[in-house]
Design an enzyme around this catalytic site. Structure first.
Site, short mmCIF file in Angstrom:
data_model
loop_
_atom_site.label_atom_id
_atom_site.label_comp_id
_atom_site.label_asym_id
_atom_site.label_seq_id
_atom_site.Cartn_x
_atom_site.Cartn_y
_atom_site.Cartn_z
CE1 TYR A 119 -4.54 -2.11 4.54
CE2 TYR A 119 -3.71 0.20 4.03
CZ TYR A 119 -4.12 -1.31 3.78
OH TYR A 119 -4.29 -1.42 2.43
CB SER B 266 -1.07 -0.02 1.13
OG SER B 266 -1.44 1.37 1.35
#
Length: 334
Positions: A151, A126
């Site tokens: 995350y 990501s």
């Protein structure tokens, strides 16, 4: 060729399956279809990708025995690992979900790949791994040691775990740092979907950092093309690579990491204006400060990916937003 695609009820996963089937590959797809967001949307995505070449199996990534048995039974050539517990803000509310899916789940995929000698594991990282980095565009040669959400930390961990398996077991792995993917069949927890839904309903949209945000919005078809192409670029060992002189995105092991984004960030207000223009409705706006776990700007340097695959995004924001809005109206009968 036989592929495993994880997260096939998800936004990117379902679209990757569709493309792989068009190319004539056999695909086994897994998903646990959790209720993080509307399950009916996930089921609709699965229905969309019903093909003779595709087999769906409901499995949780954290189920070690089930994942191990899956790999042994099917003997995959390649794995495209896209399943994860997504969302920056949700990781503040429910951190244990990220440990189960993003850490234990990723380890189970690595173990399955090791034990059955998968020829190439491509997995989702990501853009959030860039965290507090201020230099733009974000390049894979940059260090990414200061994530601002759990995350993001799990995604950085995924890259480190993959490298260890590439080094120890000679498994070719490629991590893809996705940058703000949007388009038809998108995630309901992401801004493009939320803005479209709320503007149509006459509801107020929240605009973080008073609109002073930049995102490298990347249309789904461009993302899928990049994923498919990089699956054919299998990293190999480079005995001449060193930590002192090499980039963190490569290694002496068969390991690589790439950014996958549009490469031209758009101001958040401009993106909202594109949605307003397509809907013919002016949004009701609530301007607010920066939110926990958020970052001011994302901006992908994609030169490495372009050099490796010829990947270059084709869809601009105006065209992409038009397709998103058109799908949303049709899907929800608006």
């Amino acid at each position: 060729m036989k592929y495993l695609v994880t997260g096939v009820a998800g936004f990117i996963g379902s679209c990757v399956v569709e493309r792989l089937c068009e190319l004539g590959h056999q695909v086994v797809g897994i998903d646990n279809i959790n209720d993080y967001y509307d399950v009916s949307l996930k089921e609709a995505r699965l229905k969309r990708v019903e093909h003779d070449c595709f087999q769906f199996i409901k499995i949780d990534l954290a189920d070690r025995e089930a994942i191990a048995a899956l790999f042994v039974e099917h003997q995959f050539d390649r794995v495209v690992h896209l399943a994860a517990q997504a969302g920056v803000r949700y990781s503040i509310e429910n951190p244990m979900a990220y440990a189960d899916s993003n850490l234990i789940g990723h380890l189970n995929i690595l173990e399955g790949s090791r034990n059955t000698k998968v020829k190439h594991l491509v997995y989702a990282s990501s853009s959030s791994v860039y965290g507090l980095n201020g230099k733009v565009p974000f390049a894979t040669s940059d260090t990414v040691d200061h994530p601002v959400s759990l995350y993001a930390a799990t995604k950085k961990s995924n890259e480190l775990m993959a490298h260890s398996y590439s080094h120890l077991y000679n498994i070719p792995t490629t991590g893809l740092r996705f940058f703000t993917v949007y388009g038809p069949w998108g995630r309901p927890d992401m801004a493009p979907y939320i803005f479209t839904k709320k503007i149509l309903a006459g509801e107020t949209i929240d605009i973080n950092n008073n609109g002073n945000m930049w995102r490298d919005f990347t249309y789904i078809d461009d993302i899928v093309e990049g994923v498919i192409r990089i699956a054919d670029v299998i990293p190999s060992r480079d005995e001449h690579w060193t930590v002192d002189e090499g980039t963190p995105a490569s290694s002496s092991a068969p390991y690589s990491v790439y950014n996958i984004g549009h490469g031209s960030p758009i101001n958040l207000m401009k993106f909202i204006e594109a949605i307003e223009s397509e809907l013919g409705i002016e949004a009701k706006k609530n301007f607010r400060g920066m939110q926990a776990g958020d970052v001011y700007q994302t901006y992908a340097d994609t030169q490495d990916l372009f050099a490796a695959t010829g990947y270059k995004p084709q869809v601009g924001v105006k065209e992409g937003v038009a397709k998103l809005v058109s799908w949303y109206k049709e899907f929800y009968n608006k």
